[in-house]
Design an enzyme around this catalytic site. Structure first.
Site, PDB file in Angstrom:
ATOM      1  N   ASP A 151       0.635  -1.145  -0.064  1.00  0.00           N
ATOM      2  CA  ASP A 151      -0.159  -0.293  -0.053  1.00  0.00           C
ATOM      3  C   ASP A 151       0.961   1.064  -0.177  1.00  0.00           C
ATOM      4  O   ASP A 151       1.893   1.413  -0.824  1.00  0.00           O
ATOM      5  CB  ASP A 151      -0.688  -0.127   1.050  1.00  0.00           C
ATOM      6  CG  ASP A 151      -2.505   0.286   0.892  1.00  0.00           C
ATOM      7  OD1 ASP A 151      -2.732   1.885   0.392  1.00  0.00           O
ATOM      8  OD2 ASP A 151      -3.153  -0.239   1.115  1.00  0.00           O
ATOM      9  N   HIS A 214      -3.750   5.852   2.964  1.00  0.00           N
ATOM     10  CA  HIS A 214      -4.589   4.773   3.094  1.00  0.00           C
ATOM     11  C   HIS A 214      -3.761   3.757   3.557  1.00  0.00           C
ATOM     12  O   HIS A 214      -4.613   2.757   3.860  1.00  0.00           O
ATOM     13  CB  HIS A 214      -4.174   4.988   1.432  1.00  0.00           C
ATOM     14  CG  HIS A 214      -5.127   3.619  -0.066  1.00  0.00           C
ATOM     15  ND1 HIS A 214      -4.962   2.562   0.354  1.00  0.00           N
ATOM     16  CD2 HIS A 214      -6.757   3.985   0.202  1.00  0.00           C
ATOM     17  CE1 HIS A 214      -5.701   1.826  -0.248  1.00  0.00           C
ATOM     18  NE2 HIS A 214      -7.124   2.446  -0.486  1.00  0.00           N
ATOM     19  N   SER A 543     -10.777  -1.304  -1.480  1.00  0.00           N
ATOM     20  CA  SER A 543      -9.489  -1.077  -0.575  1.00  0.00           C
ATOM     21  C   SER A 543      -9.421  -1.142   1.392  1.00  0.00           C
ATOM     22  O   SER A 543      -8.884  -1.782   1.927  1.00  0.00           O
ATOM     23  CB  SER A 543      -9.400   0.676  -0.674  1.00  0.00           C
ATOM     24  OG  SER A 543      -8.385   0.290  -1.251  1.00  0.00           O
TER      25      SER A 543
END
Length: 757
Positions: A151, A214, A543
């Protein structure tokens, strides 16, 4: 929330020679090679890779961590892949690329592609509760398992990554930590490895640090430790934790804020497998149609699966159109996104007394839209830019509540910024038809409410029906028990898989809507207009659903360390819920019955997955006859399996014959019979009876109709014969095969594909 995406693998075709290499721009490529049959003694992988370059080139000294370097010192190997992919990444001119492509042993070149990120209440909603007898406690909260996160990095100082209660890393762990001089954080018994690759390694002092949020969000969703009083400005308050709060984390920063290079992704996968992770969590979009032997991620994931690693991947955010699912190889766990029963509630009240519930993360204490205000719908003029509030006139919206149509996956906050800039004091975002009832809790810049298409249509109708429409917006905070729940979100990518339509994809649905998790605040992306830093934030996307399943896989791995990735996947799929909390079939974003192409087998139920009774197991060799049956040839199978394969020496099988926990058949006039084998992982002595639930138009005969087991790990096989009981239905059909014992229900979806037009 992440944008729509489409990635196609592009093959390098023959190109004309353009003159001297030093006059040409160098570009990045992945070079895919044939697996080596014989290797000379002392011939290292790096030396072998260098032999394909048209001139002497050395491995970039920063290649292990990524990096490009200058273009004036000849072709350059950026990554030398060794474990999950046969080949390397290099910087080449067009002329050099052509020379490499024509070298014996080179299969193809992939120009560098950039893939998008597929972007507290959830443990309780999934039935994970504290207590000595609870499955969560019995699993040790994932103790001893290593989850690899590919990520945007991680914020190591966040309290979610404290190591209270955690054991040291496993003795088999080989990973490294690249954190340097991080105030208040770094590697510990929670974060046991951290590396950065390629353009993601821009911060030389601490490359794996998350500058996007994220990666921190997904890592804490999978394995964040317990943190009390987690909330976003009082919303969604509670004790936050990941699915496997005592699992270890290994972080591979392969993405910047906006994109993820395929070169860096393969390098991260390669490193993770060498390091010794048990689960890989991959919240990154991928191709929805490339054949598996042309898909570097699918190829790398096969090798990871062969090493016993569960690969959990995002289905993608390209729904609700059919055939959009990505990461669809059967050796990957492909995860769709669903809702929970928590809403961060707003209520719109119209001048006629009608009320409509919506959502907003911004719940202002000083609410300028609390009292009825004039309501305007700019889209009444028929212009697209007026409907979504891209273009407004100040005189039209100043001092009013403005009704704006959704811009799709993104743009809701930007619409509010436009409304506020022109003097609007409130906003109602209404869904488009395809988005149905899926609503986002966003960090708006003014009082706002996101409502469904149904509600928005009624609000627009009210505006058009009266000369002086008014509206107010009330903010009610966090509300539990919203219904129906769960549902499938509109954006979650749908099957069938283009690469292998005979395998049901996605596999499973997990929580992916308005998920609270740890956050990495940054001046470059303030979440609220006042710029106050947040330790937790709410995000949506596949996600977010993917790390839920990654953490659940870690729990199962901790409880059952001898289970294969396929056994873990089977346990998750066959114990999932096909009905919602009220006992009716799970719905999609339109509140219609969700198909298996939308939700996979169902919504994950980890409390049942730890004891599934039976599993449909598969190992690397079991996929070879299936791959041969796809018609990709000996060379195509060899490229995936990393070893020579002669399909003519094998009994190939169809997609329907793979020992998968679900079944897809293209049923014509003649019946189809398939075999399945189940392994007993429940009580040693047990009896299971076949129960089929399917449309009366379809006949499914199971032989034998009962399975008698006398010991653990005993395998038994059965056949299913599927035929039309009447006239074939061009719309297809869906149902379930259930193996039922006194203690277990082992459910497998059956999909009869619709007839292609």
């Amino acid at each position: 929330m992440e944008s729509r995406w489409f990635v196609a693998v592009v093959l390098l075709c023959s190109v004309p020679l353009l003159g001297a290499g030093y006059l040409q721009e160098r570009k990045n490529y992945i070079v895919h090679l044939e697996p080596r049959d014989d290797v000379a003694v002392g011939d290292s992988v790096v030396e072998w890779h260098q032999s394909f370059l048209p001139q002497v080139a050395k491995l970039d000294s920063s290649a292990d961590g990524g990096g490009g370097g200058g273009d004036d010192d000849g072709p350059r190997i950026v990554y030398s892949y060794s474990d999950v992919f046969t080949g390397f990444a290099a910087r080449l001119t067009d002329e050099e690329a052509e020379a490499v492509r024509s070298t014996k042993g080179c299969l193809r070149l992939y120009p560098e592609e950039f893939l998008p990120l597929a972007t507290t209440r959830s443990p309780g909603f999934l039935g994970l509760h504290l207590g000595n007898e609870a499955f969560w406690s019995r699993s040790g909260f994932g103790r001893g398992v290593v989850i690899g996160i590919l990520d945007t990095g991680i914020l190591p100082s966040h309290p979610s990554f404290g190591d209270d209660g955690l054991q040291p890393p496993p003795k088999s762990w080989k990973g490294t930590c690249e954190f340097k001089a991080i105030a208040g954080g770094g590697c510990n018994n929670k974060i046991i490895g951290a590396r950065a690759f390629g353009s993601a390694a821009v911060n030389s002092s601490a490359p794996p640090v998350d500058d996007a949020g994220h990666g921190t969000h997904t890592a804490s969703t999978a394995a964040g430790n317990f943190v009390e009083n987690a909330n976003v400005r009082g919303n969604a308050d509670g004790t936050a934790s990941g699915m496997a709060p005592h699992a270890h984390l290994a972080v591979y920063k392969v993405c910047t804020r906006s994109r993820c290079s395929i070169m860096d992704i393969i390098a991260g996968l390669d490193a993770a497998v060498k390091d010794g992770v048990d689960v890989l969590s991959f919240s990154i979009g991928a191709s929805s149609g490339a054949p598996f032997n042309y898909d570097p991620i699918a190829i790398a994931a096969f090798k990871a699966m062969e090493r016993g690693i569960v690969v959990s991947c995002a289905a993608g955010n390209a729904g609700p159109e059919p055939g959009t699912v990505g990461n669809g190889a059967p050796w990957m766990l492909t995860v769709a996104a669903g809702t929970m029963d928590r809403a961060i509630r707003t209520t719109v009240k119209l001048g006629n007394g009608a009320e409509f519930d919506g959502e907003s993360l911004f719940q202002p204490g000083n609410n300028s839209a609390a009292q009825p205000l004039p309501l305007v719908y700019p889209g009444a003029d028929g212009s697209d830019t007026s409907r979504d509030c891209s273009v407004l006139r100040g005189a039209e919206v100043s001092g009013k509540v403005v009704l704006c149509e959704s811009r799709g996956l993104n743009g809701r906050i930007e619409a509010g910024q436009t409304v506020a800039a022109y003097g609007g004091v409130g906003m109602i975002v209404m869904n488009r038809a395809a988005e149905g009832y899926t609503t986002f809790a966003d960090a708006h810049v003014l009082p706002a409410s996101h409502v469904s298409f149904d509600a928005g249509t009624k609000i627009a109708g009210y505006v058009n029906s009266t000369d002086n429409p008014t509206a107010s917006i009330a903010f009610k905070g966090t509300v539990m028990g919203s219904s129906p729940s769960p549902t499938v979100t509109f954006f979650s990518s749908r099957g069938p898989s283009k690469a292998s339509p005979g395998i049901l994809k996605p596999d499973i649905t997990g929580p992916g809507m308005n998920i609270l998790a740890a956050w990495a605040p940054s001046e470059s992306h303030p979440e609220f207009s006042d710029g106050v830093d947040l330790s937790f934030f709410v995000e949506s996307g596949t996600s977010m659903s993917t790390p839920h399943l990654s953490g659940i896989a870690a729990l199962l791995k901790s409880l059952h360390p001898d289970w294969s990735p396929a056994a873990i996947k089977s346990a998750i799929m066959t114990t999932s819920d096909a009905v919602d909390r009220t006992g009716v079939p799970i719905k999609d974003e339109q509140f219609r019955h969700a198909t298996f192409y939308a939700m996979g087998a169902g919504y994950v139920n980890p409390a049942l997955a730890f004891d599934p009774g039976l599993v449909y197991d598969l190992h690397a060799d079991d996929y070879i006859p299936y791959l041969c049956g796809l018609g990709i040839g000996d060379d195509g199978v060899k490229e995936i399996a990393h070893r020579p394969v002669t399909c003519s020496d094998l009994k190939t099988i169809t997609e329907a014959e793979l020992n998968y926990p679900s079944l897809v058949v293209n049923l014509l006039a003649q019946p189809i019979t398939v075999n399945r084998t189940v392994t007993n992982v429940g009580k040693p002595s047990s009896v299971y009876t076949a129960v089929v639930d399917i449309s009366k138009d379809v006949s499914v005969i199971v032989q034998p109709p009962m399975l008698h087991f006398t010991e653990l790990k005993e395998k038994q096989s059965f056949t299913m014969t599927v035929r039309w009981a009447g006239q074939p239905n061009v719309a297809g059909a869906e149902g379930n095969l259930k193996w039922v014992s006194d203690d277990h229900i082992v459910r497998s979806p059956i999909v009869i594909a619709a007839k292609a037009e």
